[in-house]
Design a protein around this motif. Structure first.
Motif: not given
Length: 373
Positions: A189-190, A193, A195, A198, A217-220
């Motif tokens: 996801a990191l 996707v 930043e 996210r 995924i949300k932010n990190n």
């Protein structure tokens, strides 16, 4: 200048892959080694054949001559989603001193989150912040922001102790001095996707050979993660049973099927068999078998999204990786139609390495390089 180098292992549902990579220019990867070995995989988070897991791993690492090349000092091991669980925790601290959030405050938040999670069983794989708040203001980076109360939502990923201990024993026998476990879904996801996407949340669907995972995924941090033991291998098995084919021929047929075509009664797939013969199979029947299983996978994915409580707004990005569906001609679009969503294939940005079934191994290496000491 010292150049970072990492050795990473991907535990797939049908293959084990090892990569040795270092930093390249402009945040790219320089791949020194990449090797793959097939094995029996896992089912519902348990290895199917534990007896042959160690020999398969020994063979894999020996294939890159890891001891002679001194790759055995530290190893990053990516755990599949079926071996991971996500716990969401919120913690708060009063901002002390001059009234600005500090690194010490962030560490205190993280410590409190782990304490609040009360993880009696299982090993912590990662602790990632999803959102920060200074008083009532949501921020991606609260450092040096003035306020009285600092709050954070954390994503804590854990795995069963028995799984970790089992793998630790194997890699100790291989001679690795230090191992670090990471979550495959978080790395993917990191790494795949952006930043920007996210910030508002995104979905990563990974359909492998015997397993599928759905990550939000949300932010990190991962807000939710679900998985189930169905993948592209089940489509192959369906074709094998439906047409009385050996597994190799069924796999070849799956690659020939064009699910997006409106086949007619007199349309056939001419399949070269392992015995050297040509097998003629009706396109309508083969497409129907593949469609039936794809619909079942889509239904299970939709149930995962419902369980996660994800609001599938029209702008929410959805990415697909893994070879279970993406390697079927028209498979991605068929899945998108079943879900009623636009789906984008998740790909590595490396030149010539843009296949969705290879995306995760490069994302794992990228994650390790960004987080190694």
């Amino acid at each position: 200048m010292f150049k970072k180098e990492v050795v990473c292992l991907e535990i797939g549902s049908s293959k084990l892959r090892v990569i040795v990579a270092s930093e390249g220019v402009n945040n790219t990867l320089l791949i020194k080694e990449l090797a793959t070995r097939e094995y029996d995989g896992y089912f519902q988070g348990e290895f199917v054949d534990e007896k042959h897991l160690a020999p398969a791993l020994f063979d894999l690492f020996n294939s890159i001559d890891f001891k002679k090349k001194k790759y055995f000092k530290k190893l990053y091991i990516s755990l599949p989603s079926e071996m991971c669980k996500v716990i969401n925790v919120t913690s708060s601290v009063d901002i002390e001193g001059i009234g600005k959030a500090s690194k010490a405050d962030l560490e205190n938040l993280k410590f409190q989150a782990v304490e609040r999670a009360k993880i009696d069983e299982g090993e912590i794989v990662s602790v990632s912040p999803i959102c920060y708040y200074v008083d009532d203001n949501q921020l991606s980076n609260p450092l040096a922001v003035k306020g009285r109360l600092l709050t954070a939502d954390f994503s804590i990923i854990i795995s069963e102790k028995a799984t970790i201990e089992k793998l630790n024993d194997i890699f100790a026998d291989l001679g690795f001095i230090n191992v670090e476990y990471v979550c495959e879904a978080l790395c993917g996801a990191l790494g795949l996707v952006s930043e920007e996407e996210r910030k508002d949340g995104a979905v990563l669907i990974d359909v492998g050979h015997l397993s599928t995972s759905v990550t939000y995924i949300k932010n990190n941090g991962i807000s939710s993660l679900t998985s189930f033991s169905i993948g592209g291998g089940h489509i192959t098995n369906d074709l094998s049973e439906a047409f009385d084919l050996v597994y190799e021929d069924a796999e070849r047929l799956k690659r020939e099927v064009v699910i997006s075509l409106a086949a007619e009664a007199l349309d056939y797939y001419d399949l070269p068999s392992v015995e050297g013969k040509i097998i003629r199979l009706p396109q309508t029947d083969a497409n129907a078998v593949v469609s039936y299983r794809l619909e079942a996978i889509a239904s299970a994915i939709n149930q995962c999204l419902i369980m996660q409580g994800i609001n599938l707004s029209s702008y929410l990005p959805v990415y697909l990786i893994g070879g279970g569906v993406s390697k079927i001609k028209g498979g991605k679009d068929f899945l998108a139609k079943c879900l009623g969503r636009n789906i984008t294939l998740g790909k590595s940005s490396l030149p010539g390495k843009d296949k969705p079934d290879e995306a995760i191994i490069f994302a794992i290496a990228d994650y390790a390089l960004k987080n190694c000491e």
